[in-house]
Scaffold this motif. Structure first.
Motif, mmCIF file in Angstrom:
data_model
loop_
_atom_site.group_PDB
_atom_site.id
_atom_site.type_symbol
_atom_site.label_atom_id
_atom_site.label_comp_id
_atom_site.label_asym_id
_atom_site.label_seq_id
_atom_site.Cartn_x
_atom_site.Cartn_y
_atom_site.Cartn_z
ATOM 1 N N VAL A 200 0.825 -1.219 0.000
ATOM 2 C CA VAL A 200 0.000 0.000 0.000
ATOM 3 C C VAL A 200 0.853 1.260 0.000
ATOM 4 O O VAL A 200 0.416 2.323 -0.454
ATOM 5 C CB VAL A 200 -0.970 0.019 1.201
ATOM 6 C CG1 VAL A 200 -1.914 -1.160 1.150
ATOM 7 C CG2 VAL A 200 -0.220 0.058 2.528
ATOM 8 N N SER B 157 -0.623 5.727 1.542
ATOM 9 C CA SER B 157 -1.887 5.189 2.056
ATOM 10 C C SER B 157 -1.952 5.301 3.568
ATOM 11 O O SER B 157 -2.982 5.694 4.129
ATOM 12 C CB SER B 157 -2.043 3.726 1.628
ATOM 13 O OG SER B 157 -3.260 3.197 2.100
ATOM 14 N N GLY C 37 5.191 1.033 -2.334
ATOM 15 C CA GLY C 37 3.924 1.512 -2.879
ATOM 16 C C GLY C 37 4.029 3.003 -3.078
ATOM 17 O O GLY C 37 5.127 3.577 -2.975
ATOM 18 N N PRO C 38 2.916 3.680 -3.349
ATOM 19 C CA PRO C 38 2.962 5.132 -3.532
ATOM 20 C C PRO C 38 3.551 5.838 -2.312
ATOM 21 O O PRO C 38 3.194 5.542 -1.177
ATOM 22 C CB PRO C 38 1.493 5.514 -3.736
ATOM 23 C CG PRO C 38 0.848 4.260 -4.232
ATOM 24 C CD PRO C 38 1.564 3.132 -3.550
ATOM 25 N N GLU D 166 -2.817 12.231 -1.889
ATOM 26 C CA GLU D 166 -2.676 10.830 -1.487
ATOM 27 C C GLU D 166 -3.921 10.017 -1.813
ATOM 28 O O GLU D 166 -3.825 8.835 -2.185
ATOM 29 C CB GLU D 166 -2.363 10.757 0.004
ATOM 30 C CG GLU D 166 -0.959 11.225 0.351
ATOM 31 C CD GLU D 166 -0.737 11.431 1.831
ATOM 32 O OE1 GLU D 166 0.436 11.534 2.238
ATOM 33 O OE2 GLU D 166 -1.732 11.495 2.592
ATOM 34 N N THR E 178 -3.838 6.575 -4.094
ATOM 35 C CA THR E 178 -4.066 5.317 -3.373
ATOM 36 C C THR E 178 -5.483 4.777 -3.528
ATOM 37 O O THR E 178 -5.711 3.579 -3.315
ATOM 38 C CB THR E 178 -3.768 5.492 -1.873
ATOM 39 O OG1 THR E 178 -4.660 6.478 -1.304
ATOM 40 C CG2 THR E 178 -2.337 5.943 -1.654
ATOM 41 N N PRO F 141 -8.604 5.317 -1.730
ATOM 42 C CA PRO F 141 -9.170 4.754 -0.498
ATOM 43 C C PRO F 141 -10.646 4.413 -0.644
ATOM 44 O O PRO F 141 -11.401 5.107 -1.308
ATOM 45 C CB PRO F 141 -8.973 5.887 0.518
ATOM 46 C CG PRO F 141 -8.962 7.138 -0.316
ATOM 47 C CD PRO F 141 -8.309 6.746 -1.604
ATOM 48 N N VAL G 106 -8.198 4.583 -8.226
ATOM 49 C CA VAL G 106 -6.817 5.058 -8.192
ATOM 50 C C VAL G 106 -6.536 5.877 -9.446
ATOM 51 O O VAL G 106 -6.825 5.434 -10.563
ATOM 52 C CB VAL G 106 -5.831 3.878 -8.103
ATOM 53 C CG1 VAL G 106 -4.395 4.370 -8.201
ATOM 54 C CG2 VAL G 106 -6.040 3.110 -6.808
ATOM 55 N N SER H 180 -3.458 6.968 -11.088
ATOM 56 C CA SER H 180 -2.001 6.880 -11.162
ATOM 57 C C SER H 180 -1.455 8.030 -11.992
ATOM 58 O O SER H 180 -2.205 8.785 -12.627
ATOM 59 C CB SER H 180 -1.592 5.538 -11.788
ATOM 60 O OG SER H 180 -2.003 5.494 -13.145
#
Length: 265
Positions: free
Chosen positions: A82, A86, A131-132, A190, A194, A196, A201, A203
């Motif tokens: 994640v 995240s 992850g990010p 964010e 991510t 949520p 997402v 990207s």
């Protein structure tokens, strides 16, 4: 003795005992961040301490996730891959640690300090796979974005859930798109990288970092610029405006009809 025999005496005693027990628990119960901060402690090691004390019960010590509830929801989703972004979003907005299970976890006052949040993010990113990452400040400053471009991007990608002004809206099965007013730029960024809860997402292949900055600029403009049309009514769109017209307008018409009827009688 006469008062002790009263039918409600037992109820009063039980309520008093529950009140005392609740106050005693509140006084000694641990806060959301159970591990103490210590200067000079390695950030990742400190993050591991926090994670084991506050997060591993649901997410597991290996971050692989918890168990499924009776209705099929995962109580503690996997944290594998994640990334730090995240964790910073979920913990920084107070969504984690979750207060209760439900269709959606709402934002609330953060339970961890910024230093603790950063330590948790660093530990999860190092222990459970990359992850990010937490975005750089370069793409978080509203002054660096284009309002017009951000408005177009927001209408195309976000407005169908969050409303044209970011006021939020209802989704299916008890979920909702939250109000974006007052949300920190870093958390908006964010959320985009991510995805949520019900959010997709976005990207860097879908929205470049600069385009994300443009959206942040547009949301800042909407929040800080007074409504040109007067009272905004929360910028909820035609439903809110129509409700206001019906409530105020019909009430006014009824009041006028009553007044005219009284004058003629």
């Amino acid at each position: 003795m006469r008062h002790r025999r009263h039918p409600l005496a037992l109820v009063v005693l039980l309520l008093g005992a529950l009140l005392v027990a609740g106050m005693a628990y509140a006084a000694v119960a641990p806060t959301g961040a159970q591990a103490s901060e210590a200067d000079g402690v390695d950030e990742i090691a400190y993050g591991e301490e926090l994670f084991l004390a506050n997060c591993s019960t649901c997410h597991g010590t290996d971050g692989a996730g918890g168990y499924e509830t009776a209705d099929g929801r995962v109580a503690g989703p996997s944290l594998i891959g994640v990334g730090a972004a995240s964790v910073d979003f979920q913990v920084g907005t107070g969504r984690m640690p979750a207060q209760a299970s439900g269709p959606q976890v709402a934002a609330r006052e953060p339970q961890f300090s910024p230093e603790q949040t950063a330590a948790l993010a660093a530990y999860v990113a190092s222990a459970f796979g990359p992850g990010p990452g937490i975005p750089d400040g370069e793409f978080l400053d509203p002054a660096n974005g284009d309002v017009a471009e951000g408005a177009e991007l927001f209408r195309v990608n976000c407005a169908m859930c969050h409303n044209f002004a970011g006021s939020g809206g209802a989704l299916t099965r008890g979920k909702y798109a939250p109000n974006l007013r007052g949300v920190e730029p870093v958390h908006i960024y964010e959320a985009m990288v991510t995805g949520p809860q019900s959010m997709p997402v976005f990207s860097d292949d879908t929205l470049t970092p600069q385009q994300k900055n443009d959206i942040i600029t547009y949301l800042d403009y909407v929040e800080t610029t007074p409504s040109a049309g007067g009272l905004s009514l929360g910028s909820l769109g035609p439903v809110g405006d129509g409700l206001f017209v019906w409530v105020v307008g019909i009430t006014g018409l009824i009041a006028c009809a009553v007044w005219l009827g009284a004058k003629s009688s």
